[in-house]
Scaffold this motif. Structure first.
Motif, PDB file in Angstrom:
ATOM      1  N   GLN A 184       0.840  -1.197   0.000  1.00 12.43           N
ATOM      2  CA  GLN A 184       0.000   0.000   0.000  1.00 12.43           C
ATOM      3  C   GLN A 184       0.874   1.245   0.000  1.00 12.43           C
ATOM      4  O   GLN A 184       1.895   1.290   0.688  1.00 12.43           O
ATOM      5  N   LYS A 186       0.331   4.334   1.215  1.00 16.64           N
ATOM      6  CA  LYS A 186       0.393   5.024   2.499  1.00 16.64           C
ATOM      7  C   LYS A 186       0.867   4.053   3.583  1.00 16.64           C
ATOM      8  O   LYS A 186       0.282   2.989   3.779  1.00 16.64           O
ATOM      9  N   ASP A 189      -1.633   2.646   6.074  1.00 17.24           N
ATOM     10  CA  ASP A 189      -2.629   1.693   5.595  1.00 17.24           C
ATOM     11  C   ASP A 189      -2.069   0.283   5.433  1.00 17.24           C
ATOM     12  O   ASP A 189      -2.809  -0.652   5.153  1.00 17.24           O
TER      13      ASP A 189
END
Length: 245
Positions: A184, A186, A189
């Protein structure tokens, strides 16, 4: 007498900003910096990105009218700072603990071949746990082995003969964690998989002999179902790590 009053620090003057205050000459600079209601100041959130300037007397009005703007700026700054901290922690972690990263491209074809019985496992390049350290390689069974067969990725760590074995401590003394990276974008996340490698007293107890390989691993490292639920496979590539503490 008048000439003396012009230079005397105790001589009272009216505020140059015309706020109405009568001040000693020596206190004018401090008054303008901290007190004068008519002096133009920047928003207390200017360092977070608020561009507004106003007279000091308008400070509370501005803060009350722009509460949501300032809250959004503060939240963004906090998020940015958290990401900076995570990156710093990763750098520190890499310095304190040796992490080997194995990038596996073309993974879907590797998995397909393993499911039909071809190329049941693949090996990483050999690597050292640190400079002048222990020598290992990782072995991945894409379609699993033993109790993980057909349902999981199975992952082993293989101790092999290294150049520096004669000066190292045996049994192998370090804790090992096997890791599958969630890609992911970010960091907050991500749900990266961490699996401690449980070893017995016999695991890597003796210095390996030439041509000898000693295994320890996880038959159920990650299930095939779990592999599809997150961004573990991105652009047909996965990243697996071995972390030595």
């Amino acid at each position: 007498m008048e000439a003396h009053q012009e230079v005397c620090p105790k001589f009272p003057l009216t505020c140059p900003q015309k706020c109405g205050m009568i001040l000693l000459r020596e206190t004018i600079d401090k008054h303008n910096e901290n007190q004068c209601a008519l002096v133009e100041i920047s928003c207390p959130f200017s360092k977070l990105g608020c561009p507004e300037k106003f007279q000091r007397k308008e400070k509370m009005r501005h803060l009350q009218s722009c509460m949501q703007v300032h809250l959004d700026l503060a939240c963004k700054a906090l998020t940015d700072k958290q990401e900076e901290v995570k990156k710093l922690e990763n750098r520190i972690d890499a310095l304190e603990n040796r992490i080997y990263t194995w990038k596996i491209g073309g993974f879907e074809e590797i998995l397909r071949l393993a499911k039909i019985g071809d190329n049941v496992w693949i090996d990483s390049d050999p690597f050292y746990t640190r400079e002048c350290g222990y020598k290992f390689r990782m072995r991945l069974y894409p379609n699993g082995c033993a109790e993980g067969e057909k349902t999981h990725l199975s992952l082993s760590l293989v101790n092999i003969e290294g150049e520096y074995d004669a000066i190292l401590q045996w049994p192998f003394p370090k804790e090992v964690t096997l890791i599958l990276i969630d890609q992911q974008e970010k960091l907050d996340d991500r749900q990266t998989v961490y699996r401690p490698l449980t070893r017995t007293e016999e695991t890597w107890r003796l210095r390996p002999k030439k041509g000898e390989e000693t295994y320890s691993g996880l038959f159920k490292f990650v299930s095939h179902d779990e592999l599809q639920k997150r961004s573990y496979i991105v652009e047909d590539t996965i990243f697996i790590q071995a972390k030595f503490k």
